[in-house]
Design an enzyme around this catalytic site. Structure first.
Site, PDB file in Angstrom:
ATOM      1  N   HIS A 192      21.474  14.524  -4.493  1.00 39.94           N
ATOM      2  CA  HIS A 192      21.586  13.667  -5.424  1.00 39.94           C
ATOM      3  C   HIS A 192      21.398  14.436  -6.866  1.00 39.94           C
ATOM      4  O   HIS A 192      20.505  15.625  -6.808  1.00 39.94           O
ATOM      5  CB  HIS A 192      20.274  12.596  -5.575  1.00 39.94           C
ATOM      6  N   SER A 222      31.251 -21.248   3.629  1.00 43.61           N
ATOM      7  CA  SER A 222      31.932 -22.675   3.410  1.00 43.61           C
ATOM      8  C   SER A 222      32.594 -22.823   2.305  1.00 43.61           C
ATOM      9  O   SER A 222      32.553 -22.168   1.394  1.00 43.61           O
ATOM     10  CB  SER A 222      30.722 -24.047   3.708  1.00 43.61           C
ATOM     11  N   SER A 228      14.223  11.290   5.696  1.00 44.55           N
ATOM     12  CA  SER A 228      15.467  10.810   6.179  1.00 44.55           C
ATOM     13  C   SER A 228      16.880  11.781   6.243  1.00 44.55           C
ATOM     14  O   SER A 228      17.284  11.922   7.109  1.00 44.55           O
ATOM     15  CB  SER A 228      15.731   9.525   5.631  1.00 44.55           C
ATOM     16  N   GLN A 229      16.909  12.074   4.866  1.00 49.76           N
ATOM     17  CA  GLN A 229      18.159  13.035   4.677  1.00 49.76           C
ATOM     18  C   GLN A 229      17.798  14.602   5.263  1.00 49.76           C
ATOM     19  O   GLN A 229      18.900  15.072   5.912  1.00 49.76           O
ATOM     20  CB  GLN A 229      18.599  12.987   3.381  1.00 49.76           C
ATOM     21  N   GLU A 250      21.279   1.174  -8.834  1.00 47.52           N
ATOM     22  CA  GLU A 250      19.893   0.952  -8.473  1.00 47.52           C
ATOM     23  C   GLU A 250      19.158  -0.085  -9.184  1.00 47.52           C
ATOM     24  O   GLU A 250      18.680  -1.039  -8.818  1.00 47.52           O
ATOM     25  CB  GLU A 250      18.929   2.324  -8.280  1.00 47.52           C
TER      26      GLU A 250
END
Length: 330
Positions: A108, A252, A27-28, A195
């Site tokens: 990371h 609500s 993905s990255q 995480e």
């Protein structure tokens, strides 16, 4: 207050003088490689021989080479493969091909902070970490925007590490939104804690506990699923777009009153103390050591836990109910 960098702080021309190797096409990897290419950087993609990603990457205009070849050709190597693979790939395929003055990057900090990668003294080490999944990094870039990023400098041998990292961030669109200064330690430890305590561990455990509580009390599993899992997205979306205050404004009065009076009874001081213990396990390396040993043993605990979780009633009920929701396939 954190230091934040924008386009005006980043000189992308610095990147044009260098070759960037992106290692991995998940993905990255895909998002960052394509964004850099579209920005005008000279990008090579490093993949394993026979990688199933190679045809797709080449069809999108990327030059694909072996990891060794890409690392040898590059001035900047961005490692975007799973954390547990960083150490072996770096030692065997990247490090032998580095030259003095090269830069190694990650998105990371786990492998650097916990010593799975031990960089040589003669290279720069930096992190640019987009705070969003790769699909979003690519989509927002193509729309003319950017996803906020983090920047951290672990080693600055050349004296240009921050400037190069900011140029990289600009190339993937990060400086359009803002790039926040941090450290490898701070990014890694807060990421792991988040995480474990909230995003994955805490949330899934809370969902399962609430579902089981209702089912054990005699309520239909379908009702428990809707109230304890399915509708969570509605609440998270409100929080994501406007914080806790927007969520409480939009639900609500009954829900808000229950939130403010009962929530603290669920997340009480005992939970907070266990969170502090989890954070200590991250900080002192206990979790990292456990995860490294788990991978050295070929992930037996992870595989067993995956099997157990797949057999939970909430998963089976959810699969049946999602089959009624045609919009999810879209």
């Amino acid at each position: 207050m954190a230091t934040i960098y924008y386009d005006s702080d980043a000189d992308f021309d610095l990147l044009k003088e260098r070759t960037v190797a992106v290692i991995g096409y998940g993905s990255q990897g895909r998002a960052q490689a394509l964004n850099l290419k579209d920005s005008g950087a000279n990008v090579v993609l490093g993949l394993r021989p026979g990688s199933r990603s190679q045809p797709a990457a080449e069809s999108e205009g990327l030059t694909v080479k072996s990891i060794d070849e890409a690392a040898a050709e590059a001035d900047i190597v961005q490692i975007l493969i799973p954390d547990e693979q960083h150490g072996a790939v770096y030692r065997n395929q990247i490090e032998p091909n580095l030259q003095a003055g090269n830069m190694v990057m990650v998105s990371h900090g786990f492998s650097i902070h916990f010593g799975q990668i031990v960089p040589a003294d003669g290279i720069d080490v930096a992190m640019i970490a987009p705070k969003g999944p790769g699909l979003l990094v690519r989509e927002i870039f193509e729309e003319g925007g950017g996803v906020p990023c983090l920047i951290a400098i672990q080693q600055d041998v050349t004296g240009h590490a921050r400037d190069l990292a900011l140029a990289y961030a600009r190339g993937i669109g990060g400086t359009r939104a803002g790039v926040i200064e941090t450290t490898f330690r701070e990014e890694t430890e807060t990421d792991l804690f988040g995480e474990q305590a909230v995003l994955c561990g805490g949330t899934t455990a809370l969902i399962k506990a609430a579902f089981d509580t209702l089912v054990e009390a005699g309520y239909q599993p379908e009702m428990a699923f809707f109230e304890c899992l399915h509708e969570l997205k509605l609440i998270v979306d409100l929080i994501y777009t406007g914080g806790l205050s927007k969520m409480r404004n939009d639900v609500s009065n009954t829900a808000e009153f229950g939130d403010l009076t009962r929530g603290p009874r669920v997340i009480d001081e005992g939970v907070r103390e266990r969170m502090r213990t989890i954070l200590k396990e991250v900080q002192n390396g206990e979790f990292a050591r456990e995860w490294v040993l788990e991978n050295q043993a070929n992930q037996p605990v992870l595989q067993a836990l995956r099997r157990r979780e797949s057999e939970l009633q909430i998963e089976k009920v959810g699969a049946d109910l999602r089959s009624m929701m045609s919009w999810l396939e879209e």
